[in-house]
Design a protein around this motif. Structure first.
Motif, short mmCIF file in Angstrom:
data_model
loop_
_atom_site.label_atom_id
_atom_site.label_comp_id
_atom_site.label_asym_id
_atom_site.label_seq_id
_atom_site.Cartn_x
_atom_site.Cartn_y
_atom_site.Cartn_z
N TRP A 253 15.52 146.03 57.45
CA TRP A 253 16.06 144.72 57.13
C TRP A 253 16.07 144.52 55.62
N ALA A 254 16.87 143.54 55.18
CA ALA A 254 16.93 143.15 53.78
C ALA A 254 17.13 141.65 53.71
N TYR A 255 16.99 141.09 52.52
CA TYR A 255 17.32 139.68 52.35
C TYR A 255 18.01 139.43 51.02
N ILE A 256 18.80 138.37 50.99
CA ILE A 256 19.29 137.78 49.76
C ILE A 256 18.75 136.36 49.71
N ALA A 257 18.51 135.84 48.51
CA ALA A 257 17.91 134.52 48.39
C ALA A 257 18.28 133.90 47.06
N THR A 258 18.13 132.58 46.99
CA THR A 258 18.24 131.85 45.73
C THR A 258 17.10 130.84 45.67
N TYR A 259 16.72 130.47 44.44
CA TYR A 259 15.68 129.46 44.28
C TYR A 259 15.93 128.69 42.99
N GLY A 260 15.79 127.37 43.07
CA GLY A 260 15.95 126.58 41.86
C GLY A 260 16.37 125.16 42.14
N THR A 261 16.87 124.48 41.10
CA THR A 261 17.33 123.10 41.22
C THR A 261 18.77 123.12 41.74
N GLN A 262 18.90 123.11 43.06
CA GLN A 262 20.20 123.27 43.70
C GLN A 262 20.34 122.33 44.91
N THR A 263 19.92 121.08 44.72
CA THR A 263 20.01 120.10 45.80
C THR A 263 20.76 118.85 45.35
N LEU A 264 21.02 117.98 46.32
CA LEU A 264 21.62 116.68 46.06
C LEU A 264 20.55 115.61 45.83
N ALA A 265 19.28 115.96 45.99
CA ALA A 265 18.23 114.95 46.00
C ALA A 265 17.91 114.44 44.60
N THR A 266 17.41 115.31 43.72
CA THR A 266 17.08 114.91 42.36
C THR A 266 17.50 116.04 41.42
N GLU A 267 17.34 115.81 40.14
CA GLU A 267 17.68 116.83 39.16
C GLU A 267 16.53 117.80 38.91
N THR A 268 15.40 117.57 39.56
CA THR A 268 14.24 118.42 39.29
C THR A 268 13.64 119.06 40.54
N ASP A 269 13.98 118.59 41.74
CA ASP A 269 13.37 119.19 42.92
C ASP A 269 13.90 120.60 43.12
N LYS A 270 13.14 121.40 43.85
CA LYS A 270 13.46 122.82 44.02
C LYS A 270 13.77 123.13 45.49
N LEU A 271 14.73 124.02 45.68
CA LEU A 271 15.11 124.48 47.01
C LEU A 271 15.24 125.99 47.00
N GLY A 272 14.65 126.63 47.98
CA GLY A 272 14.85 128.06 48.21
C GLY A 272 15.69 128.27 49.45
N MET A 273 16.62 129.22 49.39
CA MET A 273 17.45 129.57 50.54
C MET A 273 17.46 131.08 50.69
N ALA A 274 17.53 131.57 51.93
CA ALA A 274 17.52 133.01 52.16
C ALA A 274 18.26 133.36 53.43
#
Length: 336
Positions: free
Chosen positions: A247-268
């Protein structure tokens, strides 16, 4: 065409969750009104809810003052984005950590509901206005801007470097399943037309009691090229990649939400290496492109928001969590 048997779920009487409601209010209400299986309250939940009491006016559903949950739905031919017919525009599924929804129209993207409470909340979402879930509430909010992408773990077909969504489909049929240990959304697409190909596609999206991931299973009726999944791309958010034995994964992490300019979201997205032709960059998505097949294609996707109760708070912790999951997949072939 499948016959439609409409079964109302036990959540029909739940009142809308107002922004002023406290966390304890939500937890208490959901616990008291919880759906039970074999005498036990559900730890996961899936639903699809439609407007009643109104009527269709072209592509819009007008009037009506309430929603009802249905177990099955043949999507009306005139339904499209912003038809105001399906509550939050498609089916939703959740556990106590995270929620997801699928736009059940031509966009067909998967979105994330970030949760600030550790209970089931979907019966409250979208009850107090068509797009109220975009605004901060006691339970959380819609946190992902999918745009023209497939969102997180959505599916489409790559044709001439463009991802074809679901603009041309003869029939779309959705079914909800809630069991003691998991909840699923089943979707059958009949006559999905992309480029020079026309197929049926069966999809199952399943969430479990523990952890943030959804298992997606796609079954194409014909072995065509280009079936793909991916993660929405954002400027200045780099792609993280790791391969394992199987198996493998791709992911992103950072300030990439609609909530605030500082909250963090990870997706994979986790995928089986021998089922994939390539991982590449699309116009709107980081893409994983599958080999042509009529066998089941299984992959996992997840979103991890730093505002969750006991949530993952930084990139290093997020990657550590992904690496543990990758190790389990390479050992057992399953996360669930």
């Amino acid at each position: 065409m499948k016959k439609i048997t409409i079964l109302c779920l036990a959540f029909l009487a739940l009142m809308a969750c107002k922004e002023k409601a406290s966390k304890n209010d939500i937890n208490t209400d959901v616990e008291e009104n919880a759906v039970h299986v074999a005498g036990k309250p559900l730890k996961t939940y899936a639903e699809i809810s439609i407007k009643e009491g109104g009527e269709w006016n072209g592509r819009k559903y007008v009037g009506g003052d309430s929603f009802k949950n249905v177990q099955e739905l043949q999507v009306p031919k005139n339904h499209t984005d912003h038809s105001f017919f399906i509550r939050y525009e498609g089916p939703g599924w959740e556990n106590n950590q995270v929620g997801y929804r699928l736009y059940l129209d031509w966009r067909n993207a998967i979105d994330i509901y970030g949760k600030k409470v550790d209970s089931l909340v979907l019966p409250y979402v979208g009850q107090d206005g068509f797009d109220s879930y975009h605004e901060p509430a006691a339970w959380g909010q819609d946190i992902l801007k999918a745009g023209k992408s497939m969102g997180i773990g959505g599916y489409g077909r790559l044709v001439n470097d463009t991802v074809a969504h679901f603009r041309k489909v003869d029939n779309t049929y959705a079914r909800i399943e809630n069991s003691e240990n998991s909840s699923s959304v089943h979707i059958d697409y009949e006559g999905w037309d992309t480029g020079d190909e026309r197929i049926d596609l069966d999809v199952v999206l399943t969430i479990y009691q523990e952890d943030r991931f959804t298992k997606a299973t796609l079954t194409p009726s014909k072995d065509i090229s280009g079936i793909c999944t991916g993660i929405v791309k954002f400027d200045d958010i780099p792609l993280i990649k790791k391969d394992g034995v199987k198996w493998a994964y791709i992911a992103t992490y950072g300030t990439q939400t609609l909530a605030t300019e500082t909250d963090k979201l990870g997706m994979a997205v986790f995928y089986k290496i021998d089922e994939v032709v390539e991982q590449k960059e699309g116009v709107n998505d980081h893409l994983v492109v599958f080999k042509p097949t009529t066998e089941k294609i299984a992959y996992y996707f997840l979103g991890a928001w730093d505002q969750e109760p006991n949530g993952i708070k930084d990139q290093a912790s997020f990657i550590l969590d992904l690496d543990k999951k990758l190790e389990k997949l390479n050992t057992t072939n399953l996360l669930n």
